[in-house]
Scaffold this motif. Structure first.
Motif, PDB file in Angstrom:
ATOM      1  N   LYS A 252       0.833  -1.210   0.000  1.00  0.00           N
ATOM      2  CA  LYS A 252       0.000   0.000   0.000  1.00  0.00           C
ATOM      3  C   LYS A 252       0.864   1.255   0.000  1.00  0.00           C
ATOM      4  CE  LYS A 252      -3.917  -2.134   2.431  1.00  0.00           C
ATOM      5  NZ  LYS A 252      -4.704  -2.141   3.703  1.00  0.00           N
ATOM      6  N   ALA A 253       1.938   1.249   0.802  1.00  0.00           N
ATOM      7  CA  ALA A 253       2.828   2.412   0.874  1.00  0.00           C
ATOM      8  C   ALA A 253       3.518   2.678  -0.457  1.00  0.00           C
ATOM      9  CB  ALA A 253       3.868   2.201   1.971  1.00  0.00           C
ATOM     10  N   LEU A 254       3.744   1.617  -1.233  1.00  0.00           N
ATOM     11  CA  LEU A 254       4.379   1.749  -2.549  1.00  0.00           C
ATOM     12  C   LEU A 254       3.350   1.996  -3.655  1.00  0.00           C
ATOM     13  CD1 LEU A 254       6.952  -1.166  -2.147  1.00  0.00           C
ATOM     14  CD2 LEU A 254       7.527   1.261  -2.372  1.00  0.00           C
ATOM     15  N   HIS A 255       2.072   2.114  -3.250  1.00  0.00           N
ATOM     16  CA  HIS A 255       0.963   2.406  -4.173  1.00  0.00           C
ATOM     17  C   HIS A 255       0.740   1.287  -5.189  1.00  0.00           C
ATOM     18  CE1 HIS A 255       1.031   6.378  -2.393  1.00  0.00           C
ATOM     19  NE2 HIS A 255       2.309   6.550  -2.760  1.00  0.00           N
ATOM     20  N   ILE A 256       0.967   0.056  -4.740  1.00  0.00           N
ATOM     21  CA  ILE A 256       0.645  -1.104  -5.570  1.00  0.00           C
ATOM     22  C   ILE A 256      -0.852  -1.354  -5.433  1.00  0.00           C
ATOM     23  CG2 ILE A 256       1.040  -3.563  -5.947  1.00  0.00           C
ATOM     24  CD1 ILE A 256       3.851  -3.191  -4.794  1.00  0.00           C
ATOM     25  N   THR A 257      -1.573  -1.307  -6.538  1.00  0.00           N
ATOM     26  CA  THR A 257      -3.041  -1.360  -6.496  1.00  0.00           C
ATOM     27  C   THR A 257      -3.578  -2.742  -6.126  1.00  0.00           C
ATOM     28  OG1 THR A 257      -3.052  -1.730  -8.894  1.00  0.00           O
ATOM     29  CG2 THR A 257      -3.325   0.537  -8.115  1.00  0.00           C
ATOM     30  N   THR A 258      -2.913  -3.803  -6.569  1.00  0.00           N
ATOM     31  CA  THR A 258      -3.351  -5.171  -6.244  1.00  0.00           C
ATOM     32  C   THR A 258      -2.897  -5.523  -4.830  1.00  0.00           C
ATOM     33  OG1 THR A 258      -3.087  -5.812  -8.562  1.00  0.00           O
ATOM     34  CG2 THR A 258      -3.284  -7.592  -6.940  1.00  0.00           C
ATOM     35  N   PRO A 259      -3.828  -5.992  -3.967  1.00  0.00           N
ATOM     36  CA  PRO A 259      -3.443  -6.333  -2.588  1.00  0.00           C
ATOM     37  C   PRO A 259      -2.341  -7.397  -2.543  1.00  0.00           C
ATOM     38  CG  PRO A 259      -5.824  -6.263  -2.803  1.00  0.00           C
ATOM     39  CD  PRO A 259      -5.273  -6.172  -4.197  1.00  0.00           C
ATOM     40  N   ILE A 260      -1.362  -7.189  -1.673  1.00  0.00           N
ATOM     41  CA  ILE A 260      -0.266  -8.147  -1.492  1.00  0.00           C
ATOM     42  C   ILE A 260      -0.671  -9.162  -0.428  1.00  0.00           C
ATOM     43  CG2 ILE A 260       2.133  -8.426  -0.762  1.00  0.00           C
ATOM     44  CD1 ILE A 260       1.811  -7.010  -3.451  1.00  0.00           C
ATOM     45  N   LYS A 261      -0.404 -10.447  -0.699  1.00  0.00           N
ATOM     46  CA  LYS A 261      -0.702 -11.515   0.256  1.00  0.00           C
ATOM     47  C   LYS A 261       0.553 -11.813   1.088  1.00  0.00           C
ATOM     48  CE  LYS A 261      -4.035 -13.836  -2.775  1.00  0.00           C
ATOM     49  NZ  LYS A 261      -4.355 -15.113  -3.482  1.00  0.00           N
ATOM     50  N   PRO A 262       0.534 -11.501   2.387  1.00  0.00           N
ATOM     51  CA  PRO A 262       1.718 -11.759   3.220  1.00  0.00           C
ATOM     52  C   PRO A 262       2.132 -13.232   3.220  1.00  0.00           C
ATOM     53  CG  PRO A 262       0.199 -10.307   4.356  1.00  0.00           C
ATOM     54  CD  PRO A 262      -0.519 -10.795   3.136  1.00  0.00           C
ATOM     55  N   GLY A 263       1.135 -14.143   3.211  1.00  0.00           N
ATOM     56  CA  GLY A 263       1.456 -15.574   3.204  1.00  0.00           C
ATOM     57  C   GLY A 263       2.247 -15.962   1.975  1.00  0.00           C
ATOM     58  N   LEU A 264       1.894 -15.391   0.833  1.00  0.00           N
ATOM     59  CA  LEU A 264       2.605 -15.675  -0.415  1.00  0.00           C
ATOM     60  C   LEU A 264       3.999 -15.056  -0.388  1.00  0.00           C
ATOM     61  CD1 LEU A 264       2.279 -17.056  -3.140  1.00  0.00           C
ATOM     62  CD2 LEU A 264       1.343 -14.914  -4.053  1.00  0.00           C
ATOM     63  N   ALA A 265       4.096 -13.857   0.206  1.00  0.00           N
ATOM     64  CA  ALA A 265       5.409 -13.196   0.328  1.00  0.00           C
ATOM     65  C   ALA A 265       6.344 -14.026   1.206  1.00  0.00           C
ATOM     66  CB  ALA A 265       5.226 -11.798   0.919  1.00  0.00           C
ATOM     67  N   VAL A 266       5.809 -14.551   2.304  1.00  0.00           N
ATOM     68  CA  VAL A 266       6.614 -15.392   3.205  1.00  0.00           C
ATOM     69  C   VAL A 266       7.039 -16.665   2.495  1.00  0.00           C
ATOM     70  CG1 VAL A 266       6.550 -16.777   5.318  1.00  0.00           C
ATOM     71  CG2 VAL A 266       5.612 -14.452   5.321  1.00  0.00           C
ATOM     72  N   MET A 267       6.115 -17.247   1.699  1.00  0.00           N
ATOM     73  CA  MET A 267       6.448 -18.479   0.985  1.00  0.00           C
ATOM     74  C   MET A 267       7.613 -18.246   0.016  1.00  0.00           C
ATOM     75  SD  MET A 267       4.353 -20.768  -1.770  1.00  0.00           S
ATOM     76  CE  MET A 267       4.967 -19.750  -3.102  1.00  0.00           C
ATOM     77  N   TRP A 268       7.560 -17.155  -0.762  1.00  0.00           N
ATOM     78  CA  TRP A 268       8.651 -16.861  -1.697  1.00  0.00           C
ATOM     79  C   TRP A 268       9.945 -16.575  -0.957  1.00  0.00           C
ATOM     80  CZ3 TRP A 268       8.847 -18.346  -6.392  1.00  0.00           C
ATOM     81  CH2 TRP A 268       7.694 -18.452  -7.170  1.00  0.00           C
ATOM     82  N   CYS A 269       9.822 -15.940   0.185  1.00  0.00           N
ATOM     83  CA  CYS A 269      10.995 -15.673   1.011  1.00  0.00           C
ATOM     84  C   CYS A 269      11.659 -16.975   1.446  1.00  0.00           C
ATOM     85  CB  CYS A 269      10.578 -14.847   2.231  1.00  0.00           C
ATOM     86  SG  CYS A 269      11.943 -14.274   3.248  1.00  0.00           S
ATOM     87  N   TYR A 270      10.857 -17.958   1.837  1.00  0.00           N
ATOM     88  CA  TYR A 270      11.404 -19.228   2.297  1.00  0.00           C
ATOM     89  C   TYR A 270      11.932 -20.088   1.146  1.00  0.00           C
ATOM     90  CZ  TYR A 270      10.666 -19.022   7.296  1.00  0.00           C
ATOM     91  OH  TYR A 270      10.783 -18.711   8.620  1.00  0.00           O
TER      92      TYR A 270
END
Length: 415
Positions: A252-270
């Motif tokens: 949201k702070a970066l003005h990305i219009t599509t909602p980011i899924k934290p679970g998916l972000a964590v998965m890619w991180c791992y």
């Protein structure tokens, strides 16, 4: 440099594919699956328990804090038991504890019991990595220690990916049952694993004090070493606990219009973390240095953190790719635990290797608290940057000043 030639190549592979390494890797796989499961099922599970949005936020944080408190307590308990009773006793005891607790989580119908079972699960989960890394470090030849422990972590961290897709395919209750069931299956595999020869020799010596946790705090030199070991790990959980976990806020702070899924972000991180852990052992082997390998990956993470916060990411794909980058950068997790194990003698090694990573996990509470306090004043991106500056400053100082352990003989007693 001690190179593995074609003559002893098969012998090296034999060591790295030994029952000890494979079972430790599978154990960490189940450990990570269960460790991150609550974060993945937090919203659906608390919604089914009848909590509204505000209550889900408050109780979700509370349950997570109970789990983290269990990790801190369990790290000390299992570490001491690992040095007093043996590495295998911890591997068996911890997996029984968290398997039962996770199965119990699948039956909860109120928040109070949910907190209790996540606390017990946290205690159980605290013992897996430290005992596994200690056992593998003491069982493998000196030249293969870094690669062996990297294999354990690299395979184990894929448990996060398994957890994400399990929740996508099954209900949250069944996800807990599957985690508990995997633990029970793993328990059967561990029957064929042998105790560390170093510990067996030490066990016969009744005069040596074993598992003395306070020795890290009472001796000035030990305390410095212990704190530096913890400091090395801070950037890893800064990435996981701040940049990946709060990726929806940064989106949201970066003005990305599509909602980011934290679970998916964590998965890619791992996914990146698993790859980085496998590579870090090889880097350490060829550089003949734990310190250089960690410093290199920590620098890669620092650059990625700056890009993540200030390079002007505009799409979800770019953000998830940055999580993959950051995950690879913090792929020195196994190396950091190995460094902690190698700094201390056989009589307190399991205590060190088990408590250090759990102390780092516990610092997430401080990171998130500071991040939340700074947000109203400097906004999300700058708040995360300030927390990051602190974590990286401590991390770089610690890895650049801690003694090198690549060639260190581990068969010694801590005075």
């Amino acid at each position: 440099m001690d190179v593995i030639t074609s003559k002893d190549h098969k012998k090296a592979i034999h060591y790295l594919l030994s029952t000890t390494v494979i079972v430790a890797a599978l154990g960490y796989f189940v450990d990570i699956y269960d460790l991150l499961l609550f974060g993945i099922v937090r919203l659906p599970s608390l919604t089914e328990l009848g909590l509204n949005e505000q209550a889900r936020s408050i109780q979700g944080a509370s349950i997570l804090n109970w789990q983290m408190s269990g990790l801190l307590l369990g790290g000390i308990i299992w570490g001491i038991l690992g040095d007093k009773k043996g590495r295998l006793s911890v591997l068996f005891g911890s997996i029984i504890t968290y398997s039962i607790a996770n199965i119990a989580c699948g039956f909860v119908h109120d928040v109070a019991l949910y907190k209790l079972f996540r606390f017990i699960a946290g205690i159980g989960l605290a013992g897996e990595l430290g005992a596994g890394i200690t056992l593998v470090s003491e069982s493998l030849p000196q030249r293969l220690r870094a690669i062996g422990t990297s294999v354990v972590a690299g395979v184990g961290l894929l448990g996060a990916v398994a957890g994400y897709f399990t929740v996508e395919l099954f209900s949250w209750r069944n996800a807990y049952f599957i985690g508990g069931g995997l633990g029970v299956l793993l328990l059967c595999l561990r029957v064929g694993v042998f105790e560390s020869g170093m510990f067996q020799s030490l066990k016969k010596n009744e005069q040596v004090k074993k598992g003395h946790f306070l020795s890290f705090l009472s001796d000035k030199n030990n305390l410095k070493l212990y704190l530096k070991c913890i400091g090395i790990g801070l950037p890893t959980w800064y990435v996981i606990g701040i940049l990946a976990t709060f990726s929806n806020e940064f989106g949201k702070a970066l003005h990305i219009t599509t909602p980011i899924k934290p679970g998916l972000a964590v998965m890619w991180c791992y996914i990146g973390l698993a790859a980085g852990d496998l590579i870090s052992g090889i880097i350490s082997y060829y550089l003949e240095s734990r310190r250089k390998a960690v410093a290199l990956l920590m620098s890669f993470t620092l650059i990625g953190s700056i890009v993540y916060l200030y390079a002007g990411i505009t799409t979800p794909t770019e953000l998830y790719l940055m999580c993959l980058w950051l995950g690879f950068g913090i792929g020195y997790w196994a190396m950091f635990v190995t460094i902690g194990a190698e700094q201390f003698g056989t009589n307190v090694r399991a205590t060190a290797a088990t408590t250090i990573p759990n102390m780092v996990r516990g610092t997430v509470v401080g990171m998130t608290t500071l991040y939340a306090a700074l947000k109203p004043m400097v906004f999300e991106l700058n708040a995360a940057a300030i927390v990051g500056v602190i974590c990286f400053a401590i991390g770089f100082y610690s890895i650049l000043t801690i003694p090198e352990t690549h060639h260190k003989d581990l068969d010694f007693i801590q005075e």
